[in-house]
Design an enzyme around this catalytic site. Structure first.
Site, PDB file in Angstrom:
ATOM      1  N   GLU A   1       0.822  -1.208   0.000  1.00  8.66           N
ATOM      2  CA  GLU A   1       0.000   0.000   0.000  1.00  8.66           C
ATOM      3  C   GLU A   1       0.858   1.262   0.000  1.00  8.66           C
ATOM      4  O   GLU A   1       0.542   2.242  -0.690  1.00  8.66           O
ATOM      5  CB  GLU A   1      -0.930   0.010   1.221  1.00  8.66           C
ATOM      6  CG  GLU A   1      -1.929  -1.136   1.253  1.00  8.66           C
ATOM      7  CD  GLU A   1      -1.424  -2.322   2.052  1.00  8.66           C
ATOM      8  OE1 GLU A   1      -2.240  -2.955   2.737  1.00  8.66           O
ATOM      9  OE2 GLU A   1      -0.202  -2.625   1.976  1.00  8.66           O
TER      10      GLU A   1
ATOM     11  N   LEU B   1      21.115 -27.005  -5.909  1.00  5.86           N
ATOM     12  CA  LEU B   1      19.895 -26.402  -5.350  1.00  5.86           C
ATOM     13  C   LEU B   1      19.816 -24.909  -5.642  1.00  5.86           C
ATOM     14  O   LEU B   1      19.327 -24.123  -4.836  1.00  5.86           O
ATOM     15  CB  LEU B   1      19.804 -26.655  -3.837  1.00  5.86           C
ATOM     16  CG  LEU B   1      19.838 -28.122  -3.407  1.00  5.86           C
ATOM     17  CD1 LEU B   1      19.674 -28.232  -1.894  1.00  5.86           C
ATOM     18  CD2 LEU B   1      18.761 -28.924  -4.115  1.00  5.86           C
TER      19      LEU B   1
ATOM     20  N   GLY C   1      15.321 -37.156  -1.229  1.00  4.05           N
ATOM     21  CA  GLY C   1      14.899 -38.369  -1.937  1.00  4.05           C
ATOM     22  C   GLY C   1      13.798 -39.096  -1.181  1.00  4.05           C
ATOM     23  O   GLY C   1      13.064 -38.518  -0.374  1.00  4.05           O
TER      24      GLY C   1
END
Length: 326
Positions: free
Chosen positions: A53, A206, A260
């Protein structure tokens, strides 16, 4: 589609830009509309401030007077050392109307923002696009309502539910488009987690390998009860080593878990997964299964636990998204 739904949808699109970058605050979007024209727009900035805002009203300037502000969450009512409350900013800007998706569950606001706006004579409409807004900030709502993180488990599997060949070979099960989508999911998470077995077997980076989003890689962590330390030569040698997801600090709202089978089974058996993201490739492997024994003994009790939210195709692969029914 009504005008309110249209402009709230535009605000949601803006809010999505900040997902994964604003924790512990939610990512909010705001569009200020006057006479059918956008005069200001904004979304929560990295680190949680400025709020949407504040950004949108600064862009609108004097044009905000008499306008309608579309916000994806109730404007905050508490004053922070980093800035005034958004409810007070909207009152000071003299907007005529505020349309918001729903109340802020943070007890520092929790309806007080709407009350302050109404007390100032501003017309307030609640509930537009509420389900989509809460889903977008699922981590924030999980933290505020249940005191926990929102966990997504990502699985890339074959048609027969395998994540690797019998010898452990697993690159690549899915195609390029599905892998790109998985990297977008990484960019929207606060932390990405793998198990110790995946770390030792695959040495994953990653990271986020999408043009323009490389800097959006989340923090990295390894979940293991057997590792004493992360190998110093690992590509994620600076990652956190966790025994439990509860060890993550309070600023973490969303966790993306990537393989995994050991960590997937552990989290599913403990009912710690809120969202399943399954990338299913049109291949058969007859190899290592994605999920092991969950300790279930009653087939009837397994039904109704997961609700499909969406399915879509990315090249030859099918993406399936499921929410845990709680």
């Amino acid at each position: 589609m009504s005008d309110d739904a249209h402009w709230l949808g535009a605000a949601l699109a803006l809010a999505s830009r900040g997902i994964g970058r604003t924790a512990p605050n939610p990512s909010v979007g705001c569009v200020v509309v006057r006479d059918g024209r956008v005069v200001g727009r904004g979304w929560t900035q990295p680190g949680g401030r400025p709020h949407a805002e504040a950004v949108a009203l600064a862009a609108a300037g004097a044009a905000a007077r008499g306008a309608t502000a579309y916000v994806t969450l109730e404007p905050c009512a508490h004053v922070s050392p980093r800035g005034p409350s958004c409810a007070d900013l909207l009152v000071a800007a003299r907007v005529a109307r505020v349309v918001a998706s729903g109340p802020d569950p943070d007890p520092r606001t929790a309806g007080q923002g709407f009350a302050r706006l109404r007390a100032a004579g501003i017309d307030v409409t609640e509930g537009v696009g509420r389900a989509a807004a809460e889903r977008l900030n699922a981590g924030f709502f999980a933290r505020q309502r249940h005191g926990r993180r929102h966990v997504t488990l990502k699985l890339a599997v074959s048609l027969d539910g395998c994540i690797a060949l019998p010898d452990g070979t697993s690159r690549w099960i899915t195609g390029e488009r599905a892998r790109a989508h998985a990297h977008l999911e990484r960019a929207r998470a606060d932390v990405i987690v793998v198990g110790g077995g995946t770390l030792l077997a695959d040495d994953p980076a990653l990271d986020v390998r999408l043009d323009g989003l490389e800097s959006r890689a989340p923090r990295r962590a390894v979940l293991s009860t057997s590792l004493a330390a992360i190998p110093p030569d690992a590509r994620i040698g600076d990652a956190l080593l966790l025994r439990d997801l509860g060890e993550l600090d309070a600023s973490v709202l969303t966790v993306l878990v990537e393989g995994g089978a050991g960590v997937a089974t552990t989290l599913l058996a403990a009912d710690r997964v809120d969202r399943l993201l399954v990338y299913r490739a049109p291949i058969l492997l007859g190899g290592r299964r994605a999920v092991g024994d969950l300790g279930l003994s009653d087939l009837g009790a397994t039904h109704g636990r997961w609700r499909r939210h969406a399915t879509f195709d990315l090249g030859p692969d099918r993406v399936e998204e499921y929410d845990r029914v709680r």
